[in-house]
Design a protein around this motif. Structure first.
Motif, PDB file in Angstrom:
ATOM      1  N   GLU A 165       2.230  11.390   2.492  1.00 50.20           N
ATOM      2  CA  GLU A 165       1.038  12.225   2.392  1.00 50.20           C
ATOM      3  C   GLU A 165      -0.159  11.384   1.967  1.00 50.20           C
ATOM      4  OE1 GLU A 165       0.782  14.779  -1.303  1.00 50.20           O
ATOM      5  OE2 GLU A 165       2.928  14.363  -1.267  1.00 50.20           O
ATOM      6  N   LEU A 166      -1.312  11.769   2.470  1.00 49.48           N
ATOM      7  CA  LEU A 166      -2.568  11.095   2.151  1.00 49.48           C
ATOM      8  C   LEU A 166      -3.105  11.668   0.845  1.00 49.48           C
ATOM      9  CD1 LEU A 166      -4.888   9.185   2.955  1.00 49.48           C
ATOM     10  CD2 LEU A 166      -5.864  11.101   4.224  1.00 49.48           C
ATOM     11  N   LEU A 167      -3.407  10.799  -0.111  1.00 42.20           N
ATOM     12  CA  LEU A 167      -3.967  11.221  -1.388  1.00 42.20           C
ATOM     13  C   LEU A 167      -5.483  11.056  -1.351  1.00 42.20           C
ATOM     14  CD1 LEU A 167      -1.401   9.495  -3.780  1.00 42.20           C
ATOM     15  CD2 LEU A 167      -1.409  11.856  -2.995  1.00 42.20           C
ATOM     16  N   PRO A 168      -6.207  11.861  -2.123  1.00 40.42           N
ATOM     17  CA  PRO A 168      -7.666  11.712  -2.144  1.00 40.42           C
ATOM     18  C   PRO A 168      -8.066  10.330  -2.668  1.00 40.42           C
ATOM     19  CG  PRO A 168      -6.945  13.594  -3.482  1.00 40.42           C
ATOM     20  CD  PRO A 168      -5.734  12.912  -2.981  1.00 40.42           C
ATOM     21  N   SER A 169      -9.004   9.691  -1.989  1.00 41.12           N
ATOM     22  CA  SER A 169      -9.452   8.364  -2.416  1.00 41.12           C
ATOM     23  C   SER A 169     -10.912   8.179  -2.018  1.00 41.12           C
ATOM     24  CB  SER A 169      -8.588   7.273  -1.784  1.00 41.12           C
ATOM     25  OG  SER A 169      -8.690   7.326  -0.386  1.00 41.12           O
ATOM     26  N   THR A 170     -11.532   7.176  -2.621  1.00 42.82           N
ATOM     27  CA  THR A 170     -12.921   6.848  -2.300  1.00 42.82           C
ATOM     28  C   THR A 170     -12.981   5.422  -1.784  1.00 42.82           C
ATOM     29  OG1 THR A 170     -13.298   6.098  -4.563  1.00 42.82           O
ATOM     30  CG2 THR A 170     -13.809   8.403  -4.082  1.00 42.82           C
ATOM     31  N   GLY A 171     -13.986   5.129  -1.008  1.00 37.99           N
ATOM     32  CA  GLY A 171     -14.160   3.772  -0.502  1.00 37.99           C
ATOM     33  C   GLY A 171     -13.441   3.562   0.808  1.00 37.99           C
ATOM     34  N   PRO A 172     -13.361   2.293   1.242  1.00 38.99           N
ATOM     35  CA  PRO A 172     -12.796   1.983   2.560  1.00 38.99           C
ATOM     36  C   PRO A 172     -11.264   2.051   2.608  1.00 38.99           C
ATOM     37  CG  PRO A 172     -13.407  -0.027   1.456  1.00 38.99           C
ATOM     38  CD  PRO A 172     -13.873   1.111   0.570  1.00 38.99           C
ATOM     39  N   GLU A 173     -10.596   2.124   1.453  1.00 39.84           N
ATOM     40  CA  GLU A 173      -9.142   2.120   1.477  1.00 39.84           C
ATOM     41  C   GLU A 173      -8.589   3.541   1.375  1.00 39.84           C
ATOM     42  OE1 GLU A 173      -7.600   1.172  -2.932  1.00 39.84           O
ATOM     43  OE2 GLU A 173      -8.802  -0.411  -2.036  1.00 39.84           O
ATOM     44  N   SER A 174      -7.439   3.744   1.955  1.00 41.33           N
ATOM     45  CA  SER A 174      -6.727   5.021   1.903  1.00 41.33           C
ATOM     46  C   SER A 174      -5.508   4.842   1.018  1.00 41.33           C
ATOM     47  CB  SER A 174      -6.275   5.441   3.294  1.00 41.33           C
ATOM     48  OG  SER A 174      -7.374   5.523   4.164  1.00 41.33           O
ATOM     49  N   ILE A 175      -5.144   5.903   0.303  1.00 47.99           N
ATOM     50  CA  ILE A 175      -3.966   5.847  -0.572  1.00 47.99           C
ATOM     51  C   ILE A 175      -2.970   6.885  -0.073  1.00 47.99           C
ATOM     52  CG2 ILE A 175      -3.094   6.102  -2.918  1.00 47.99           C
ATOM     53  CD1 ILE A 175      -5.855   5.283  -3.915  1.00 47.99           C
ATOM     54  N   TYR A 176      -1.739   6.429   0.177  1.00 47.95           N
ATOM     55  CA  TYR A 176      -0.675   7.290   0.656  1.00 47.95           C
ATOM     56  C   TYR A 176       0.435   7.334  -0.372  1.00 47.95           C
ATOM     57  CZ  TYR A 176      -2.873   6.970   5.230  1.00 47.95           C
ATOM     58  OH  TYR A 176      -3.764   7.036   6.258  1.00 47.95           O
ATOM     59  N   ARG A 177       1.133   8.484  -0.438  1.00 47.37           N
ATOM     60  CA  ARG A 177       2.335   8.620  -1.251  1.00 47.37           C
ATOM     61  C   ARG A 177       3.505   8.648  -0.277  1.00 47.37           C
ATOM     62  NH1 ARG A 177       5.971  12.369  -3.280  1.00 47.37           N
ATOM     63  NH2 ARG A 177       6.581  11.984  -5.434  1.00 47.37           N
ATOM     64  N   VAL A 178       4.402   7.659  -0.375  1.00 47.31           N
ATOM     65  CA  VAL A 178       5.529   7.513   0.536  1.00 47.31           C
ATOM     66  C   VAL A 178       6.807   7.824  -0.229  1.00 47.31           C
ATOM     67  CG1 VAL A 178       6.768   5.940   2.062  1.00 47.31           C
ATOM     68  CG2 VAL A 178       4.288   5.737   1.811  1.00 47.31           C
ATOM     69  N   ASP A 179       7.542   8.819   0.237  1.00 49.17           N
ATOM     70  CA  ASP A 179       8.805   9.201  -0.384  1.00 49.17           C
ATOM     71  C   ASP A 179       9.792   8.034  -0.279  1.00 49.17           C
ATOM     72  OD1 ASP A 179      11.333  10.378  -1.004  1.00 49.17           O
ATOM     73  OD2 ASP A 179      10.517  12.335  -0.481  1.00 49.17           O
ATOM     74  N   ALA A 180      10.501   7.734  -1.358  1.00 51.02           N
ATOM     75  CA  ALA A 180      11.413   6.592  -1.379  1.00 51.02           C
ATOM     76  C   ALA A 180      12.587   6.775  -0.426  1.00 51.02           C
ATOM     77  CB  ALA A 180      11.925   6.349  -2.795  1.00 51.02           C
ATOM     78  N   ARG A 181      12.914   8.017  -0.048  1.00 50.43           N
ATOM     79  CA  ARG A 181      14.028   8.246   0.874  1.00 50.43           C
ATOM     80  C   ARG A 181      13.712   7.775   2.289  1.00 50.43           C
ATOM     81  NH1 ARG A 181      14.787  14.333  -0.978  1.00 50.43           N
ATOM     82  NH2 ARG A 181      12.561  14.057  -0.996  1.00 50.43           N
TER      83      ARG A 181
END
Length: 130
Positions: free
Chosen positions: A58-74
């Protein structure tokens, strides 16, 4: 005749002769306990379903040119070293997200998220598109 305490002591310390009716009765009691014990007593039940692909990354809210994702360990196989983890994460993000399928992105930072037992449940991944 033996008292109740003596009988319990002999059962607990397993001091009946093999082949005696007391020995056989103790073995039958153990087998009944093992085979008919409720699973909830163990609290070790497998997960019945895998999360949907959308829930895995899932895409997490972020600022700037980079995107932050949460990746399930499974999604990943347990890696031994960080370069392998980054390769696995790169492939998982590329497969799961349409806007990253061209493979033109860079992983900037990886943070492991752990549960209360210390097991890794997800990775928070900072990504910059090239």
């Amino acid at each position: 005749m033996a008292s109740g305490g003596q009988i319990l002591s002999r059962i607990f310390f397993w001091s009946f002769e093999r082949g005696s009716w007391q020995y056989d009765l103790a073995v039958i009691a153990i087998l009944i306990f093992v085979f008919f014990m409720p699973r909830r007593w163990l609290r070790d039940q497998p997960e019945s379903s895998q999360p949907q692909q959308e829930q895995r990354i899932e895409l997490l809210p972020s600022t700037g040119p980079e995107s932050i994702y949460r990746v399930d360990a499974r999604v990943l196989t347990p890696p031994e070293q960080m370069p392998q983890l980054q390769n696995e994460l790169h492939r998982a993000l590329q497969r799961a997200l349409p806007d990253l399928q061209n493979g033109r992105f860079e992983i900037l930072k990886v943070e492991a998220q752990r549960d209360e037992h210390g097991a890794v449940i997800a990775y928070q991944v900072s990504v910059r598109r090239k």
